[in-house]
Motif scaffolding. Structure first.
Motif, mmCIF file in Angstrom:
data_model
loop_
_atom_site.group_PDB
_atom_site.id
_atom_site.type_symbol
_atom_site.label_atom_id
_atom_site.label_comp_id
_atom_site.label_asym_id
_atom_site.label_seq_id
_atom_site.Cartn_x
_atom_site.Cartn_y
_atom_site.Cartn_z
ATOM 1 N N UNK A 99 0.834 -1.161 -0.120
ATOM 2 C CA UNK A 99 0.052 -0.002 0.070
ATOM 3 C C UNK A 99 0.820 1.146 -0.059
ATOM 4 N N UNK A 100 0.765 1.997 -0.772
ATOM 5 C CA UNK A 100 1.450 3.211 -1.044
ATOM 6 C C UNK A 100 0.907 4.324 -0.307
ATOM 7 N N UNK A 101 1.769 5.229 0.040
ATOM 8 C CA UNK A 101 0.999 6.392 0.972
ATOM 9 C C UNK A 101 1.707 7.703 0.453
ATOM 10 N N UNK A 102 1.046 8.662 0.471
ATOM 11 C CA UNK A 102 1.499 10.025 0.256
ATOM 12 C C UNK A 102 1.114 10.979 1.464
ATOM 13 N N UNK A 151 0.947 -2.375 -6.692
ATOM 14 C CA UNK A 151 0.680 -1.754 -5.603
ATOM 15 C C UNK A 151 -0.560 -1.052 -5.734
ATOM 16 N N UNK A 152 -1.243 -0.393 -4.344
ATOM 17 C CA UNK A 152 -2.299 0.090 -4.409
ATOM 18 C C UNK A 152 -2.347 1.589 -3.384
ATOM 19 N N UNK A 153 -3.071 2.486 -3.909
ATOM 20 C CA UNK A 153 -3.041 3.621 -2.854
ATOM 21 C C UNK A 153 -4.519 4.003 -2.781
ATOM 22 N N UNK A 154 -4.879 4.574 -1.316
ATOM 23 C CA UNK A 154 -6.354 4.945 -1.202
ATOM 24 C C UNK A 154 -6.302 6.589 -1.339
ATOM 25 N N UNK A 166 -7.464 7.900 8.436
ATOM 26 C CA UNK A 166 -7.405 6.475 8.827
ATOM 27 C C UNK A 166 -8.931 6.332 9.348
ATOM 28 N N UNK A 167 -9.494 7.254 10.158
ATOM 29 C CA UNK A 167 -10.847 7.029 10.627
ATOM 30 C C UNK A 167 -11.892 6.707 9.479
ATOM 31 N N UNK A 168 -11.520 7.389 8.306
ATOM 32 C CA UNK A 168 -12.628 7.479 7.265
ATOM 33 C C UNK A 168 -12.365 5.983 6.711
ATOM 34 N N UNK A 174 -19.174 13.043 3.415
ATOM 35 C CA UNK A 174 -18.339 13.947 3.925
ATOM 36 C C UNK A 174 -18.505 14.007 5.686
ATOM 37 N N UNK A 175 -19.297 13.110 5.999
ATOM 38 C CA UNK A 175 -19.522 13.043 7.652
ATOM 39 C C UNK A 175 -18.369 12.419 8.540
ATOM 40 N N UNK A 176 -17.422 11.710 7.623
ATOM 41 C CA UNK A 176 -16.533 11.347 8.676
ATOM 42 C C UNK A 176 -14.859 11.395 7.811
#
Length: 160
Positions: free
Chosen positions: A3-6, A83-86, A113-115, A158-160
């Motif tokens: 999992x890629x992060x930015x 690889x993947x990224x959110x 992370x909450x979302x 948009x609530x989280x």
């Protein structure tokens, strides 16, 4: 695959024509997608679609865009190497001076992370529904979820 992060202050930007073909991608988009500008320009944006992404989310996205509305969505993308990224995407129609839609503009940020703790299990449920009952099953799940949460997709997402 990894999992890629930015960084939370980095922004991914891409633009497409009305058929979803990429006309622009910023440096971060190219880096995370793993494609050169030459390879990705004029390719369909779904070149980075991850197989674990529920199709119903893209149906919602296109329904909103075709109605001339912007949309927010959580999306997992797949890089060229697997690889993947959110991302948390904001997609809007782009207009010419006569008011005609000429393409779409997407700005994506790193989701919280909450979302993701909410979205990942939800997307697994939607994907399972699609595998067993098709798009109608996942659409039913989305509609029931929205009814429980105020009835509007934009308000829910948009609530989280």
């Amino acid at each position: 695959m990894a999992e890629l992060k930015f960084e939370s202050d980095e922004i991914i930007v891409s633009k497409t024509d009305t058929h979803g073909k990429i006309t622009y991608g910023n440096e971060l988009f190219l880096k995370l997608a793993g494609y050169s500008e030459k390879d990705i320009l004029h390719a369909p944006h779904n070149i980075i679609r991850h197989p674990d992404m529920p199709k119903i989310i893209f149906k919602l996205l296109w329904d909103y865009l075709k109605a001339g509305k912007e949309i927010y969505a959580y999306v997992v993308n797949q890089s060229k190497n697997g690889d993947h990224y959110w991302v948390f995407a904001n997609v809007t129609p782009s207009y010419d001076t006569s008011g005609n839609v000429v393409g779409y503009y997407s700005v994506r940020r790193r989701p919280t992370e909450k979302a993701l703790n909410i979205i990942k299990p939800l997307y697994k449920q939607l994907l399972n529904a699609e595998k067993t009952g098709g798009m109608s099953a996942s659409e039913k799940m989305v509609n029931e979820l929205l009814e429980k949460n105020g009835g509007r997709y934009d308000k829910f997402i948009l609530s989280f």
